[in-house]
Design an enzyme around this catalytic site. Sequence first.
Site, PDB file in Angstrom:
ATOM      1  N   SER A  14       0.817  -1.223   0.000  1.00 23.74           N
ATOM      2  CA  SER A  14       0.000   0.000   0.000  1.00 23.74           C
ATOM      3  C   SER A  14       0.852   1.275   0.000  1.00 23.74           C
ATOM      4  O   SER A  14       1.796   1.420   0.778  1.00 23.74           O
ATOM      5  CB  SER A  14      -0.918   0.016   1.223  1.00 23.74           C
ATOM      6  OG  SER A  14      -1.591   1.263   1.277  1.00 23.74           O
ATOM      7  N   LYS A  66     -13.852  -4.003   2.190  1.00 25.27           N
ATOM      8  CA  LYS A  66     -14.722  -2.835   2.002  1.00 25.27           C
ATOM      9  C   LYS A  66     -16.185  -3.126   2.364  1.00 25.27           C
ATOM     10  O   LYS A  66     -16.905  -2.231   2.804  1.00 25.27           O
ATOM     11  CB  LYS A  66     -14.613  -2.305   0.571  1.00 25.27           C
ATOM     12  CG  LYS A  66     -13.232  -1.698   0.283  1.00 25.27           C
ATOM     13  CD  LYS A  66     -13.155  -1.122  -1.117  1.00 25.27           C
ATOM     14  CE  LYS A  66     -11.742  -0.654  -1.436  1.00 25.27           C
ATOM     15  NZ  LYS A  66     -11.614  -0.068  -2.765  1.00 25.27           N
ATOM     16  N   ALA A 128     -17.644  -5.816 -12.881  1.00 24.36           N
ATOM     17  CA  ALA A 128     -18.821  -5.650 -12.026  1.00 24.36           C
ATOM     18  C   ALA A 128     -18.505  -6.079 -10.591  1.00 24.36           C
ATOM     19  O   ALA A 128     -19.371  -6.554  -9.878  1.00 24.36           O
ATOM     20  CB  ALA A 128     -19.996  -6.451 -12.590  1.00 24.36           C
ATOM     21  N   GLY A 130     -16.336  -4.944  -6.814  1.00 20.50           N
ATOM     22  CA  GLY A 130     -16.412  -3.812  -5.898  1.00 20.50           C
ATOM     23  C   GLY A 130     -15.872  -2.538  -6.524  1.00 20.50           C
ATOM     24  O   GLY A 130     -16.412  -1.448  -6.305  1.00 20.50           O
ATOM     25  N   ALA A 131     -14.818  -2.666  -7.323  1.00 19.04           N
ATOM     26  CA  ALA A 131     -14.207  -1.476  -7.925  1.00 19.04           C
ATOM     27  C   ALA A 131     -15.199  -0.791  -8.862  1.00 19.04           C
ATOM     28  O   ALA A 131     -15.278   0.443  -8.908  1.00 19.04           O
ATOM     29  CB  ALA A 131     -12.936  -1.864  -8.675  1.00 19.04           C
ATOM     30  N   ASN A 151     -19.542  -7.217 -18.295  1.00 13.09           N
ATOM     31  CA  ASN A 151     -18.749  -8.064 -17.405  1.00 13.09           C
ATOM     32  C   ASN A 151     -18.701  -9.476 -17.949  1.00 13.09           C
ATOM     33  O   ASN A 151     -19.633  -9.933 -18.607  1.00 13.09           O
ATOM     34  CB  ASN A 151     -19.377  -8.076 -16.000  1.00 13.09           C
ATOM     35  CG  ASN A 151     -18.437  -8.691 -14.981  1.00 13.09           C
ATOM     36  OD1 ASN A 151     -17.256  -8.397 -14.988  1.00 13.09           O
ATOM     37  ND2 ASN A 151     -18.949  -9.550 -14.123  1.00 13.09           N
ATOM     38  N   ARG A 152     -17.570 -10.131 -17.665  1.00 13.96           N
ATOM     39  CA  ARG A 152     -17.405 -11.536 -18.068  1.00 13.96           C
ATOM     40  C   ARG A 152     -18.594 -12.354 -17.579  1.00 13.96           C
ATOM     41  O   ARG A 152     -19.171 -13.132 -18.327  1.00 13.96           O
ATOM     42  CB  ARG A 152     -16.088 -12.039 -17.443  1.00 13.96           C
ATOM     43  CG  ARG A 152     -15.600 -13.341 -17.910  1.00 13.96           C
ATOM     44  CD  ARG A 152     -14.220 -13.602 -17.356  1.00 13.96           C
ATOM     45  NE  ARG A 152     -14.173 -13.537 -15.894  1.00 13.96           N
ATOM     46  CZ  ARG A 152     -13.061 -13.678 -15.182  1.00 13.96           C
ATOM     47  NH1 ARG A 152     -11.904 -13.885 -15.788  1.00 13.96           N
ATOM     48  NH2 ARG A 152     -13.104 -13.613 -13.872  1.00 13.96           N
ATOM     49  N   MET A 215      -7.974   1.119 -14.081  1.00 13.12           N
ATOM     50  CA  MET A 215      -7.848   1.385 -12.640  1.00 13.12           C
ATOM     51  C   MET A 215      -6.587   0.775 -12.039  1.00 13.12           C
ATOM     52  O   MET A 215      -6.175   1.148 -10.951  1.00 13.12           O
ATOM     53  CB  MET A 215      -9.078   0.881 -11.890  1.00 13.12           C
ATOM     54  CG  MET A 215     -10.303   1.712 -12.154  1.00 13.12           C
ATOM     55  SD  MET A 215     -11.592   1.293 -10.981  1.00 13.12           S
ATOM     56  CE  MET A 215     -12.999   1.978 -11.834  1.00 13.12           C
TER      57      MET A 215
HETATM   58  P1  ATR Z   1     -12.825  -5.815  -7.194  1.00 17.44           P
HETATM   59  O1  ATR Z   1     -13.488  -5.681  -5.872  1.00 17.44           O
HETATM   60  O2  ATR Z   1     -11.391  -5.347  -7.215  1.00 17.44           O
HETATM   61  O3  ATR Z   1     -13.606  -5.231  -8.311  1.00 17.44           O
HETATM   62  P2  ATR Z   1     -13.804  -8.495  -7.657  1.00 17.44           P
HETATM   63  O4  ATR Z   1     -15.011  -8.192  -6.864  1.00 17.44           O
HETATM   64  O5  ATR Z   1     -13.132  -9.808  -7.489  1.00 17.44           O
HETATM   65  O6  ATR Z   1     -12.674  -7.399  -7.418  1.00 17.44           O
HETATM   66  O7  ATR Z   1     -14.193  -8.288  -9.197  1.00 17.44           O
HETATM   67  C1  ATR Z   1     -13.271  -8.477 -10.179  1.00 17.44           C
HETATM   68  C2  ATR Z   1     -13.904  -8.058 -11.514  1.00 17.44           C
HETATM   69  O8  ATR Z   1     -12.929  -8.230 -12.525  1.00 17.44           O
HETATM   70  C3  ATR Z   1     -15.073  -8.914 -11.915  1.00 17.44           C
HETATM   71  O9  ATR Z   1     -15.935  -8.113 -12.704  1.00 17.44           O
HETATM   72  C4  ATR Z   1     -14.411  -9.989 -12.765  1.00 17.44           C
HETATM   73  O10 ATR Z   1     -15.272 -10.632 -13.673  1.00 17.44           O
HETATM   74  P3  ATR Z   1     -16.225 -11.850 -13.167  1.00 17.44           P
HETATM   75  O11 ATR Z   1     -17.349 -11.193 -12.441  1.00 17.44           O
HETATM   76  O12 ATR Z   1     -16.653 -12.521 -14.418  1.00 17.44           O
HETATM   77  O13 ATR Z   1     -15.366 -12.700 -12.290  1.00 17.44           O
HETATM   78  C5  ATR Z   1     -13.416  -9.162 -13.496  1.00 17.44           C
HETATM   79  N1  ATR Z   1     -12.238  -9.897 -14.001  1.00 17.44           N
HETATM   80  C6  ATR Z   1     -11.190 -10.344 -13.290  1.00 17.44           C
HETATM   81  N2  ATR Z   1     -10.259 -10.893 -14.096  1.00 17.44           N
HETATM   82  C7  ATR Z   1     -10.740 -10.792 -15.366  1.00 17.44           C
HETATM   83  C8  ATR Z   1     -10.256 -11.165 -16.655  1.00 17.44           C
HETATM   84  N3  ATR Z   1      -9.089 -11.777 -16.805  1.00 17.44           N
HETATM   85  N4  ATR Z   1     -11.026 -10.888 -17.712  1.00 17.44           N
HETATM   86  C9  ATR Z   1     -12.215 -10.276 -17.574  1.00 17.44           C
HETATM   87  N5  ATR Z   1     -12.740  -9.893 -16.388  1.00 17.44           N
HETATM   88  C10 ATR Z   1     -12.007 -10.142 -15.306  1.00 17.44           C
END
Ligand code: ATR
Length: 275
Positions: A14, A66, A128, A130-131, A151-152, A215
């Site tokens: 951090s 969070k 989709a 937390g970020a 979102n994936r 981000m």
């Molecule tokens: P954060 O709180 O940092 O957003 P998270 O809640 O784990 O972390 O969410 C990660 C996001 O990144 C999700 O939207 C995830 O897609 P899924 O909902 O399908 O899991 C997305 N993500 C992570 N790695 C990815 C990748 N290689 N390609 C596409 N989407 C990805």
Amino acid sequence: MKKFAVFGNPIEQSLSPTIHQMFAEQCEEVISYEKILAPVDGFVEKASSFLAQPEAVGCNVTMPFKLDAFNMANIDDQAAQDAQAANTLMKCPDGSIKGFNTDGVGLVNDLLNNNVQLENKRVLLIGAGGAARGVISPLLEASVAQLIITNRTLEKAQQISAAVSNSNLDVVALDDIAAIKPHITINSTAASLHQELPCHMSEALLDECEVVYDMVYKNSPTVFMQEAHKYGVKKRLDGLGMLVEQAAAAFSIWTGKQPKTNAIVNKVRELINNQ
Ligand code: ATR
């Protein structure tokens, strides 16, 4: 001395203590700001005992706490309410804890600092988690014409959209994003940390795109930014400015003072480039 901390797991990486000490110096505050590693199931206990100290003013909260922070605090802040997540806690005079989410205002302020106009723009938000949730209401409040989430796992984007319920917010499947022709494309996923792209990048997707924002920040452009460059997107920003701006918003909540961020973004950039 006013005491602050950031809680996370992991937390070693951090930059928050460094950033907040720079703010404090600039605003003539004397503070301590520590990094605290909390066990995955032990955030509330750790944060409560930190905040119980007489000199403790507040703390920041990062992954994966969070939601825990949101649940332990009183929430008046709309951004935290919409995100169902808090990244900033503050102790009130009666000992109760208030929660805020400054991630979204951090993103919006960083875009504005970089002369990105949001008003009347079509914005594509990839991810989709937390970020993504943290930035939706501040982007809508910045008067974007349309905010489209993809979102994936499409259902997660649909759930967010249903919860926020705003006529300027839409959801599109990853396979259909090229038709959106976004002016601004924001990657809120962690894909860049693994050198992966969060979606298929193409001429069709990016031909009207003025800005891409990742981000994630690194000491060199992320793969997402590199691909956007290949397709001619002129402005490519990473999340370092958002990191500094979300911290500035937290500092301002705690102290009532608004730090100037420009020079600090540059200093933090130098730090990570030398890592
Ligand atoms: P954060 O709180 O940092 O957003 P998270 O809640 O784990 O972390 O969410 C990660 C996001 O990144 C999700 O939207 C995830 O897609 P899924 O909902 O399908 O899991 C997305 N993500 C992570 N790695 C990815 C990748 N290689 N390609 C596409 N989407 C990805």
